[in-house]
Design a protein around this motif. Structure first.
Motif, PDB file in Angstrom:
ATOM      1  N   ARG A 119      34.782  23.352 -64.862  1.00 43.84           N
ATOM      2  CA  ARG A 119      35.171  24.717 -65.243  1.00 43.84           C
ATOM      3  C   ARG A 119      34.756  25.721 -64.170  1.00 43.84           C
ATOM      4  O   ARG A 119      35.479  26.684 -63.891  1.00 43.84           O
ATOM      5  CB  ARG A 119      34.533  25.082 -66.584  1.00 43.84           C
ATOM      6  CG  ARG A 119      34.998  24.242 -67.765  1.00 43.84           C
ATOM      7  CD  ARG A 119      34.156  24.527 -68.985  1.00 43.84           C
ATOM      8  NE  ARG A 119      32.748  24.253 -68.717  1.00 43.84           N
ATOM      9  CZ  ARG A 119      31.739  24.703 -69.469  1.00 43.84           C
ATOM     10  NH1 ARG A 119      31.994  25.458 -70.526  1.00 43.84           N
ATOM     11  NH2 ARG A 119      30.493  24.408 -69.163  1.00 43.84           N
ATOM     12  N   TYR A 120      33.610  25.482 -63.562  1.00 40.03           N
ATOM     13  CA  TYR A 120      33.143  26.392 -62.521  1.00 40.03           C
ATOM     14  C   TYR A 120      33.966  26.239 -61.237  1.00 40.03           C
ATOM     15  O   TYR A 120      34.111  27.188 -60.465  1.00 40.03           O
ATOM     16  CB  TYR A 120      31.661  26.136 -62.236  1.00 40.03           C
ATOM     17  CG  TYR A 120      30.758  26.482 -63.407  1.00 40.03           C
ATOM     18  CD1 TYR A 120      30.193  27.747 -63.521  1.00 40.03           C
ATOM     19  CD2 TYR A 120      30.479  25.545 -64.392  1.00 40.03           C
ATOM     20  CE1 TYR A 120      29.369  28.074 -64.593  1.00 40.03           C
ATOM     21  CE2 TYR A 120      29.647  25.853 -65.473  1.00 40.03           C
ATOM     22  CZ  TYR A 120      29.107  27.119 -65.568  1.00 40.03           C
ATOM     23  OH  TYR A 120      28.304  27.434 -66.632  1.00 40.03           O
ATOM     24  N   LYS A 121      34.494  25.062 -61.036  1.00 39.61           N
ATOM     25  CA  LYS A 121      35.330  24.837 -59.850  1.00 39.61           C
ATOM     26  C   LYS A 121      36.723  25.430 -60.007  1.00 39.61           C
ATOM     27  O   LYS A 121      37.508  25.442 -59.055  1.00 39.61           O
ATOM     28  CB  LYS A 121      35.408  23.338 -59.562  1.00 39.61           C
ATOM     29  CG  LYS A 121      34.067  22.730 -59.170  1.00 39.61           C
ATOM     30  CD  LYS A 121      34.147  21.228 -59.008  1.00 39.61           C
ATOM     31  CE  LYS A 121      32.775  20.638 -58.656  1.00 39.61           C
ATOM     32  NZ  LYS A 121      32.795  19.154 -58.589  1.00 39.61           N
ATOM     33  N   ALA A 122      37.051  25.921 -61.223  1.00 41.64           N
ATOM     34  CA  ALA A 122      38.354  26.549 -61.454  1.00 41.64           C
ATOM     35  C   ALA A 122      38.374  28.012 -61.037  1.00 41.64           C
ATOM     36  O   ALA A 122      39.441  28.639 -61.025  1.00 41.64           O
ATOM     37  CB  ALA A 122      38.732  26.426 -62.932  1.00 41.64           C
ATOM     38  N   PHE A 123      37.210  28.574 -60.695  1.00 40.08           N
ATOM     39  CA  PHE A 123      37.177  29.956 -60.236  1.00 40.08           C
ATOM     40  C   PHE A 123      37.924  30.073 -58.906  1.00 40.08           C
ATOM     41  O   PHE A 123      37.909  29.146 -58.086  1.00 40.08           O
ATOM     42  CB  PHE A 123      35.737  30.443 -60.080  1.00 40.08           C
ATOM     43  CG  PHE A 123      34.964  30.476 -61.371  1.00 40.08           C
ATOM     44  CD1 PHE A 123      35.531  30.947 -62.539  1.00 40.08           C
ATOM     45  CD2 PHE A 123      33.644  30.032 -61.419  1.00 40.08           C
ATOM     46  CE1 PHE A 123      34.825  30.984 -63.723  1.00 40.08           C
ATOM     47  CE2 PHE A 123      32.922  30.068 -62.600  1.00 40.08           C
ATOM     48  CZ  PHE A 123      33.515  30.546 -63.763  1.00 40.08           C
ATOM     49  N   CYS A 124      38.551  31.220 -58.677  1.00 39.61           N
ATOM     50  CA  CYS A 124      39.414  31.363 -57.494  1.00 39.61           C
ATOM     51  C   CYS A 124      39.424  32.810 -57.011  1.00 39.61           C
ATOM     52  O   CYS A 124      38.812  33.697 -57.620  1.00 39.61           O
ATOM     53  CB  CYS A 124      40.832  30.908 -57.825  1.00 39.61           C
ATOM     54  SG  CYS A 124      41.601  31.830 -59.191  1.00 39.61           S
ATOM     55  N   GLU A 125      40.119  33.032 -55.915  1.00 37.94           N
ATOM     56  CA  GLU A 125      40.230  34.369 -55.346  1.00 37.94           C
ATOM     57  C   GLU A 125      40.973  35.301 -56.311  1.00 37.94           C
ATOM     58  O   GLU A 125      41.814  34.850 -57.104  1.00 37.94           O
ATOM     59  CB  GLU A 125      40.968  34.313 -54.006  1.00 37.94           C
ATOM     60  CG  GLU A 125      40.222  33.578 -52.912  1.00 37.94           C
ATOM     61  CD  GLU A 125      40.243  32.051 -53.047  1.00 37.94           C
ATOM     62  OE1 GLU A 125      39.408  31.374 -52.424  1.00 37.94           O
ATOM     63  OE2 GLU A 125      41.109  31.548 -53.815  1.00 37.94           O
ATOM     64  N   GLN A 136      37.078  33.664 -45.827  1.00 39.57           N
ATOM     65  CA  GLN A 136      38.510  33.704 -46.123  1.00 39.57           C
ATOM     66  C   GLN A 136      38.755  34.139 -47.561  1.00 39.57           C
ATOM     67  O   GLN A 136      39.647  34.946 -47.835  1.00 39.57           O
ATOM     68  CB  GLN A 136      39.145  32.336 -45.874  1.00 39.57           C
ATOM     69  CG  GLN A 136      40.654  32.284 -46.131  1.00 39.57           C
ATOM     70  CD  GLN A 136      41.438  33.228 -45.238  1.00 39.57           C
ATOM     71  OE1 GLN A 136      41.066  33.450 -44.083  1.00 39.57           O
ATOM     72  NE2 GLN A 136      42.513  33.797 -45.763  1.00 39.57           N
ATOM     73  N   SER A 137      37.961  33.611 -48.477  1.00 44.10           N
ATOM     74  CA  SER A 137      38.106  34.011 -49.878  1.00 44.10           C
ATOM     75  C   SER A 137      37.863  35.506 -50.052  1.00 44.10           C
ATOM     76  O   SER A 137      38.584  36.184 -50.801  1.00 44.10           O
ATOM     77  CB  SER A 137      37.136  33.221 -50.750  1.00 44.10           C
ATOM     78  OG  SER A 137      37.486  31.862 -50.797  1.00 44.10           O
TER      79      SER A 137
END
Length: 306
Positions: free
Chosen positions: A241-247, A284-285
Motif C-alpha cells: 500500500r505504501y508503494k502505491a504512493f505516487c507523484e 524527478q518526483s
C-alpha cells in the motif's frame, strides 16, 4: 468580488531521501533551490522506531539500528544548518506515539515536550503527530479506546499551546485513525479549543475516505495539509500500500479539488507535498509534482510571489 487567491505556502517532505538513506542536507539544498519555503521530516526517535516495528505493515526490515543521542543531535544539526544556510523553514518534525498505553504515555509525553522545545528553537509553529494502536479485523476500537486516546491527545495539545505550537493529528495507514468513520468518532472526544488535524490526502484515499469532503467538513480543525497522491487497489496489503504512493496528479486523489477548496476557504497553513520511497529519483518526483501544482495555477511561496 475578486477571485480568491492562494494564501498557503507549499513545502516538501524529506521522506524520499530520508527513508532511502540519501543525504538530507543535499535534499534541503535542492528544495530551497527550487523555491520551497518549508520542509518537514520525521523526528526518528527510538519511540518512533518501536511504533513502526510493532504496528506498521512495512514488510521485512533490517535489524534495529539504535539511534544514539549523538546521531539524533547530528540529525537535528543537519536540519538546523540547512535552515540557517538556505533560508528554508522547518515546518514540523513528525512523531508517533501509542497514546492509549498508560504504561508508556508518561515517556511519550516527555518525548513530545522535548520535541516541542526543539521546534521552538527552529521557529516552527506546528507539531505533526501520528500513531495510536490500529484496529484489527474483528476487533474495532471500543468507546473506552476513543476516550483514552482523546484524553492523551487533548493533553498533548494543551501542552503544545503553552509553547505557542499547534499539535495536529495525522490519520494514517496502520494507526488509530485510518478511515473517515474512525476520524468522526475520535473528533467527538477531542477538545476543539486546542485539538487540530493534519489531513493527508493519500492515506485517507487508500481507505476510500474522501479527503475533499473531510477537509470541507472539518475545515475549522484543519491546520496542516499533506498533499499526497496514490493509486488505490484493494488487493494491496502490507507494505504494498505504501508503494502505491505516487507523484501529484498521477494517482486517484483529487488534488485539484483539495487545493481549490483551500484557496476558496482562504487556508493559510502549511501544505506539504509528500512522497515516501519514490519509484523515480527523489528529484524527478519533486519536479513532476511541482509541474502539476503549477498547472493548477499554484505557486510554492505566495508571499514571495506578491
Amino acid at each position: 468580488m475578486p477571485p480568491a487567491t492562494q494564501r498557503f505556502p507549499i513545502g516538501y517532505h524529506l521522506n524520499s531521501w530520508d527513508l532511502t538513506g540519501q543525504s538530507n542536507p543535499d535534499a534541503i539544498a535542492f528544495l530551497a533551490g527550487l523555491g520551497f519555503p518549508l520542509f518537514e521530516v520525521l523526528a526518528s526517535t527510538s519511540l518512533d522506531d518501536q511504533y513502526t516495528r510493532q504496528y506498521m505493515g512495512l514488510g521485512q526490515r533490517p535489524p534495529v539500528n539504535v539511534l544514539t543521542d549523538t546521531r539524533f543531535l547530528h540529525r537535528l544539526a543537519e536540519f538546523s544548518r540547512g535552515q540557517r544556510e538556505h533560508g528554508i523553514q522547518l515546518s514540523s518534525l513528525y512523531v508517533n506515539a501509542e497514546y492509549t498505553n498508560q504504561a508508556s504515555w508518561e515517556l511519550e509525553l516527555a518525548n513530545f515536550e522535548s520535541i516541542l522545545r526543539i521546534l521552538v528553537g527552529f521557529g516552527s509553529h506546528h507539531l505533526v503527530v501520528g500513531g495510536g494502536v490500529p484496529a484489527v479485523a474483528g476487533h474495532p476500537h471500543t468507546d473506552d479506546d476513543y476516550v483514552a486516546f482523546g484524553r492523551s491527545f487533548n493533553e498533548l495539545c494543551a501542552l503544545s499551546a503553552e509553547f505557542g505550537i499547534q499539535s495536529v493529528y495525522h490519520p494514517h495507514l496502520d494507526t488509530f485513525v485510518e478511515t473517515r468513520e474512525q476520524l468522526d468518532r475520535l473528533v467527538e472526544r477531542l477538545d476543539l479549543s486546542v485539538a487540530a488535524l493534519c489531513i493527508d490526502s493519500a492515506h485517507l484515499q487508500q481507505t476510500h475516505s474522501d479527503p475533499v469532503a473531510i477537509i470541507r467538513d472539518y475545515y475549522d480543525m484543519v491546520k496542516y495539509i499533506h498533499l499526497k497522491d496514490t493509486f488505490v487497489d484493494d488487493s494491496l496489503v502490507g507494505d504494498a500500500r505504501y508503494k502505491a504512493f505516487c507523484e501529484l496528479g498521477a494517482g486517484a486523489v483529487d488534488i485539484a479539488g483539495i487545493t481549490a477548496l483551500l484557496v476558496e476557504k482562504g487556508y493559510a497553513g502549511p501544505a506539504i507535498v509528500e512522497l515516501d520511497a519514490s519509484h523515480k529519483t527523489a528529484e524527478q518526483s519533486t519536479l513532476e509534482s511541482i509541474a502539476y501544482l503549477e498547472s493548477l495555477g499554484l505557486v510554492l511561496d505566495p508571499a514571495a510571489a506578491r
